[in-house]
Design a protein around this motif. Structure first.
Motif, PDB file in Angstrom:
ATOM      1  N   MET A   1       0.843  -1.199   0.000  1.00 41.09           N
ATOM      2  CA  MET A   1       0.000   0.000   0.000  1.00 41.09           C
ATOM      3  C   MET A   1       0.880   1.251   0.000  1.00 41.09           C
ATOM      4  SD  MET A   1      -2.801   1.189   2.844  1.00 41.09           S
ATOM      5  CE  MET A   1      -3.643   2.755   2.720  1.00 41.09           C
ATOM      6  N   ASP A   2       0.679   2.125  -0.978  1.00 42.18           N
ATOM      7  CA  ASP A   2       1.475   3.341  -1.089  1.00 42.18           C
ATOM      8  C   ASP A   2       0.848   4.437  -0.235  1.00 42.18           C
ATOM      9  OD1 ASP A   2       3.047   5.432  -1.746  1.00 42.18           O
ATOM     10  OD2 ASP A   2       2.483   5.531  -3.858  1.00 42.18           O
ATOM     11  N   LYS A   3       1.543   4.817   0.822  1.00 45.07           N
ATOM     12  CA  LYS A   3       1.043   5.849   1.725  1.00 45.07           C
ATOM     13  C   LYS A   3       1.580   7.233   1.391  1.00 45.07           C
ATOM     14  CE  LYS A   3       0.470   2.607   5.565  1.00 45.07           C
ATOM     15  NZ  LYS A   3       0.878   2.267   6.942  1.00 45.07           N
ATOM     16  N   GLY A   4       2.373   7.324   0.330  1.00 50.53           N
ATOM     17  CA  GLY A   4       2.948   8.597  -0.046  1.00 50.53           C
ATOM     18  C   GLY A   4       4.462   8.605   0.123  1.00 50.53           C
ATOM     19  N   THR A   5       5.066   9.747  -0.171  1.00 50.45           N
ATOM     20  CA  THR A   5       6.520   9.888  -0.126  1.00 50.45           C
ATOM     21  C   THR A   5       6.951  10.690   1.099  1.00 50.45           C
ATOM     22  OG1 THR A   5       6.747   9.750  -2.534  1.00 50.45           O
ATOM     23  CG2 THR A   5       8.532  10.850  -1.324  1.00 50.45           C
ATOM     24  N   ILE A   6       7.994  10.208   1.750  1.00 50.55           N
ATOM     25  CA  ILE A   6       8.626  10.940   2.842  1.00 50.55           C
ATOM     26  C   ILE A   6       9.990  11.419   2.362  1.00 50.55           C
ATOM     27  CG2 ILE A   6       9.667  10.759   5.145  1.00 50.55           C
ATOM     28  CD1 ILE A   6       7.429   8.857   5.914  1.00 50.55           C
ATOM     29  N   ILE A   7      10.240  12.715   2.449  1.00 52.69           N
ATOM     30  CA  ILE A   7      11.539  13.294   2.095  1.00 52.69           C
ATOM     31  C   ILE A   7      12.357  13.412   3.378  1.00 52.69           C
ATOM     32  CG2 ILE A   7      12.735  15.209   0.984  1.00 52.69           C
ATOM     33  CD1 ILE A   7      10.789  13.914  -0.905  1.00 52.69           C
ATOM     34  N   TYR A   8      13.499  12.751   3.391  1.00 52.38           N
ATOM     35  CA  TYR A   8      14.376  12.718   4.581  1.00 52.38           C
ATOM     36  C   TYR A   8      15.583  13.612   4.289  1.00 52.38           C
ATOM     37  CZ  TYR A   8      15.036   9.983   8.939  1.00 52.38           C
ATOM     38  OH  TYR A   8      15.109   9.566  10.258  1.00 52.38           O
ATOM     39  N   ILE A   9      15.724  14.710   5.016  1.00 56.17           N
ATOM     40  CA  ILE A   9      16.727  15.734   4.721  1.00 56.17           C
ATOM     41  C   ILE A   9      17.696  15.894   5.898  1.00 56.17           C
ATOM     42  CG2 ILE A   9      17.071  18.203   4.290  1.00 56.17           C
ATOM     43  CD1 ILE A   9      14.262  18.228   3.048  1.00 56.17           C
ATOM     44  N   GLY A  10      18.988  16.052   5.618  1.00 52.32           N
ATOM     45  CA  GLY A  10      19.916  16.331   6.715  1.00 52.32           C
ATOM     46  C   GLY A  10      21.366  16.110   6.358  1.00 52.32           C
ATOM     47  N   ILE A  82      12.919  22.539  -1.704  1.00 48.84           N
ATOM     48  CA  ILE A  82      11.602  22.779  -2.302  1.00 48.84           C
ATOM     49  C   ILE A  82      11.515  22.146  -3.690  1.00 48.84           C
ATOM     50  CG2 ILE A  82       9.949  24.532  -3.044  1.00 48.84           C
ATOM     51  CD1 ILE A  82      10.463  24.198   0.031  1.00 48.84           C
ATOM     52  N   LYS A  83      12.593  22.262  -4.451  1.00 49.07           N
ATOM     53  CA  LYS A  83      12.624  21.666  -5.787  1.00 49.07           C
ATOM     54  C   LYS A  83      12.401  20.160  -5.702  1.00 49.07           C
ATOM     55  CE  LYS A  83      15.490  21.342  -9.940  1.00 49.07           C
ATOM     56  NZ  LYS A  83      16.794  21.689 -10.567  1.00 49.07           N
ATOM     57  N   LEU A  84      13.035  19.512  -4.729  1.00 48.73           N
ATOM     58  CA  LEU A  84      12.871  18.075  -4.557  1.00 48.73           C
ATOM     59  C   LEU A  84      11.444  17.740  -4.128  1.00 48.73           C
ATOM     60  CD1 LEU A  84      13.857  15.165  -4.335  1.00 48.73           C
ATOM     61  CD2 LEU A  84      14.722  15.704  -2.038  1.00 48.73           C
ATOM     62  N   ILE A  85      10.931  18.475  -3.142  1.00 51.30           N
ATOM     63  CA  ILE A  85       9.575  18.219  -2.647  1.00 51.30           C
ATOM     64  C   ILE A  85       8.552  18.339  -3.768  1.00 51.30           C
ATOM     65  CG2 ILE A  85       7.755  19.077  -1.111  1.00 51.30           C
ATOM     66  CD1 ILE A  85      10.041  19.974   0.802  1.00 51.30           C
ATOM     67  N   GLU A  86       8.710  19.370  -4.595  1.00 53.31           N
ATOM     68  CA  GLU A  86       7.727  19.633  -5.649  1.00 53.31           C
ATOM     69  C   GLU A  86       7.886  18.708  -6.853  1.00 53.31           C
ATOM     70  OE1 GLU A  86       7.905  23.834  -6.393  1.00 53.31           O
ATOM     71  OE2 GLU A  86       6.741  24.303  -4.575  1.00 53.31           O
ATOM     72  N   SER A  87       8.938  17.882  -6.826  1.00 50.53           N
ATOM     73  CA  SER A  87       9.092  16.892  -7.897  1.00 50.53           C
ATOM     74  C   SER A  87       8.220  15.663  -7.640  1.00 50.53           C
ATOM     75  CB  SER A  87      10.562  16.470  -8.028  1.00 50.53           C
ATOM     76  OG  SER A  87      10.976  15.701  -6.907  1.00 50.53           O
ATOM     77  N   TYR A  88       7.661  15.595  -6.425  1.00 48.80           N
ATOM     78  CA  TYR A  88       6.746  14.506  -6.062  1.00 48.80           C
ATOM     79  C   TYR A  88       5.329  15.061  -5.907  1.00 48.80           C
ATOM     80  CZ  TYR A  88      10.625  11.294  -5.077  1.00 48.80           C
ATOM     81  OH  TYR A  88      11.719  10.474  -5.182  1.00 48.80           O
ATOM     82  N   SER A  89       4.352  14.271  -6.318  1.00 45.58           N
ATOM     83  CA  SER A  89       2.961  14.717  -6.230  1.00 45.58           C
ATOM     84  C   SER A  89       2.248  14.179  -4.999  1.00 45.58           C
ATOM     85  CB  SER A  89       2.185  14.272  -7.488  1.00 45.58           C
ATOM     86  OG  SER A  89       2.207  12.850  -7.606  1.00 45.58           O
ATOM     87  N   ASN A  90       2.929  13.300  -4.256  1.00 45.23           N
ATOM     88  CA  ASN A  90       2.260  12.631  -3.139  1.00 45.23           C
ATOM     89  C   ASN A  90       3.065  12.703  -1.845  1.00 45.23           C
ATOM     90  OD1 ASN A  90       4.359  11.000  -3.990  1.00 45.23           O
ATOM     91  ND2 ASN A  90       3.240   9.078  -3.691  1.00 45.23           N
ATOM     92  N   VAL A  91       3.651  13.862  -1.546  1.00 45.15           N
ATOM     93  CA  VAL A  91       4.496  13.983  -0.349  1.00 45.15           C
ATOM     94  C   VAL A  91       3.642  13.904   0.918  1.00 45.15           C
ATOM     95  CG1 VAL A  91       6.069  15.469   0.928  1.00 45.15           C
ATOM     96  CG2 VAL A  91       6.251  15.309  -1.556  1.00 45.15           C
ATOM     97  N   HIS A  92       3.950  12.935   1.749  1.00 44.68           N
ATOM     98  CA  HIS A  92       3.231  12.778   3.023  1.00 44.68           C
ATOM     99  C   HIS A  92       3.833  13.683   4.082  1.00 44.68           C
ATOM    100  CE1 HIS A  92       2.852  11.022   7.096  1.00 44.68           C
ATOM    101  NE2 HIS A  92       1.637  10.694   6.711  1.00 44.68           N
ATOM    102  N   LYS A 114       1.561  24.448   2.627  1.00 43.85           N
ATOM    103  CA  LYS A 114       1.187  23.373   1.709  1.00 43.85           C
ATOM    104  C   LYS A 114       0.479  22.215   2.423  1.00 43.85           C
ATOM    105  CE  LYS A 114       3.089  25.179  -2.011  1.00 43.85           C
ATOM    106  NZ  LYS A 114       2.329  25.494  -3.240  1.00 43.85           N
ATOM    107  N   GLU A 115       0.299  22.329   3.732  1.00 39.48           N
ATOM    108  CA  GLU A 115      -0.332  21.289   4.550  1.00 39.48           C
ATOM    109  C   GLU A 115       0.413  19.951   4.434  1.00 39.48           C
ATOM    110  OE1 GLU A 115      -4.437  21.285   3.324  1.00 39.48           O
ATOM    111  OE2 GLU A 115      -4.932  22.874   4.744  1.00 39.48           O
ATOM    112  N   ILE A 116       1.745  20.039   4.519  1.00 46.40           N
ATOM    113  CA  ILE A 116       2.616  18.868   4.538  1.00 46.40           C
ATOM    114  C   ILE A 116       3.168  18.726   5.954  1.00 46.40           C
ATOM    115  CG2 ILE A 116       4.758  17.861   3.653  1.00 46.40           C
ATOM    116  CD1 ILE A 116       4.336  19.465   1.082  1.00 46.40           C
TER     117      ILE A 116
END
Length: 390
Positions: A1-10, A82-92, A114-116
């Motif tokens: 089940m695809d729950k969306g994408t998590i961007i892990y930054i650091g 932001i560029k990375l985040i906006e490259s995905y349409s389903n960021v959780h 953006k309610e992310i």
């Protein structure tokens, strides 16, 4: 089940260049197993970095800051994220691993708009350096205060590496989840059986960066106390060996020049390996009898949690240490390690002397018991992590 994408930054350098990388990869595997797609954006020393895949994860990276100017740019960077985040349409959600306050503040504003969801993976509470460039020290001090005291409490939650950080933020009404450093027990780098011991030599290993190589630097690991205890033991017993990874003899003497005579006396009883690749460090750890490290109690050690503790137990190697962080929640005397009394040189000597009396058969049984435990396997935390992100 695809729950969306998590961007892990650091500030992690994949796949295994620093402790941060090991933590986020294990967390990423956990998140993937519960249904999320994970994309990492870390740092890299490579001149030109192209997107790569590690352990099946997509990975991007910023250039490692190697000057004051590039460091200031790094702590305020925003557009790349932001560029990375906006490259995905389903960021959780976004998980920020100890992200500098400048970037974190701007990301927080963006995510709220953006309610992310945005979380912090908080693994440290560093103290600003006391030496070096005045402007850099001042900025670092303000960065720490703003991030730890102001910004984290405005996020959707904090993933805390220690009970200290968990309590600190939960007491302020922040949603928290305490997650120690985790590993993938099924990864081939972790052993499934212990190596048979063929001699009576007590093999100790220390791995880490105990301090910066400058006089007057803050000391994190008390390698000096370990040497004090072993020096006293060596007067009557010499069937032991301490392997030191991450530090060489000349580096140690920069900070502790008065130890020259003691180290000359110990001679080959201490093997200074310096920095070695992570896979080589694990191989040396597996061949040891005990992993050892000692730390003073201060904000840095109380808020953090030693990755070397997790790696040792995951290799079936019991740990010799003193009470720091919340290790008392995990170390069981005589079952997976032993406490070392650091109140004096004599107390370190007494503690180590008792450990050195353990016979070869009892040590084999102890190691097998340690190896069987899956306390730090990421699969043990899947349910609580999944619930935290909801």
């Amino acid at each position: 089940m695809d729950k969306g994408t998590i961007i892990y930054i650091g500030g992690f350098e994949l796949p295994d260049k620093n402790a941060a990388a090991h933590r986020v990869i294990a967390n990423g595997k956990l998140l993937r197993d519960v249904g999320y797609n994970v994309h990492f954006m870390g740092i890299s020393n490579e001149r030109i970095y192209s997107n790569k895949t590690f352990y099946g994860f997509n990975s991007s990276a910023l250039k490692y800051p190697n000057s004051i100017i590039s460091w200031f740019e790094y702590i305020t960077t925003f557009k790349n994220y932001i560029k990375l985040i906006e490259s995905y349409s389903n960021v959780h959600s976004i998980i920020c691993y100890n992200l500098p306050s400048g970037s974190l503040y701007r990301l927080l504003k963006y995510c709220k708009k953006k309610e992310i969801k945005i979380f912090s993976d908080c693994t440290e509470w560093y103290i600003a350096p006391k030496t070096g460039n005045f402007l850099a020290r001042t900025v670092k001090s303000w960065d720490i205060k703003l991030r730890m005291n102001n910004l984290h409490i405005k996020l959707d939650g904090v993933i805390a590496i220690s009970s200290f950080l968990d309590t600190y933020y939960s007491n302020q009404g922040v949603k928290t989840l305490q997650i120690p450093p985790l590993i993938d027990k099924e990864d081939s780098k972790w052993p499934t059986n212990i190596l048979l011991k063929t001699n009576t030599t007590v093999n100790l290993i220390y791995s880490g960066s105990p301090f910066a190589l400058t006089k007057g630097s803050e000391v994190k690991d008390r390698l000096d106390l370990i040497i004090d205890g072993l020096y006293l033991i060596s007067k009557t017993f010499k069937d032991f060996k301490l392997t030191i990874l991450g530090m060489d003899l000349s580096g140690f003497l920069i900070v502790f020049p008065d130890y020259k005579d003691k180290l000359l006396s110990l001679g080959e009883l201490i093997d200074w390996k310096g920095r070695v690749p992570h896979n080589e460090a694990l191989d040396l750890l597996k061949k040891s009898d005990f992993s050892i490290f000692l730390r003073d109690t201060n904000l840095v050690t109380t808020a953090g949690f030693p990755t070397k503790f997790v790696e040792a137990l995951s290799c079936g190697i019991p740990v010799l240490t003193n009470r720091n962080s919340n290790l008392a929640d995990y170390l069981i005397e005589g079952k997976n390690g032993f406490w070392i009394d650091t109140s004096s040189e004599d107390s370190v000597y007494d503690s180590l002397s008792e450990v050195f009396k353990i016979n070869k058969n009892d040590l084999k049984i102890l190691k097998e018991s340690v190896l069987e435990d899956k306390i730090f396997d990421y699969r043990s935390y899947m349910t609580v992590f999944e619930n935290f992100l909801k």
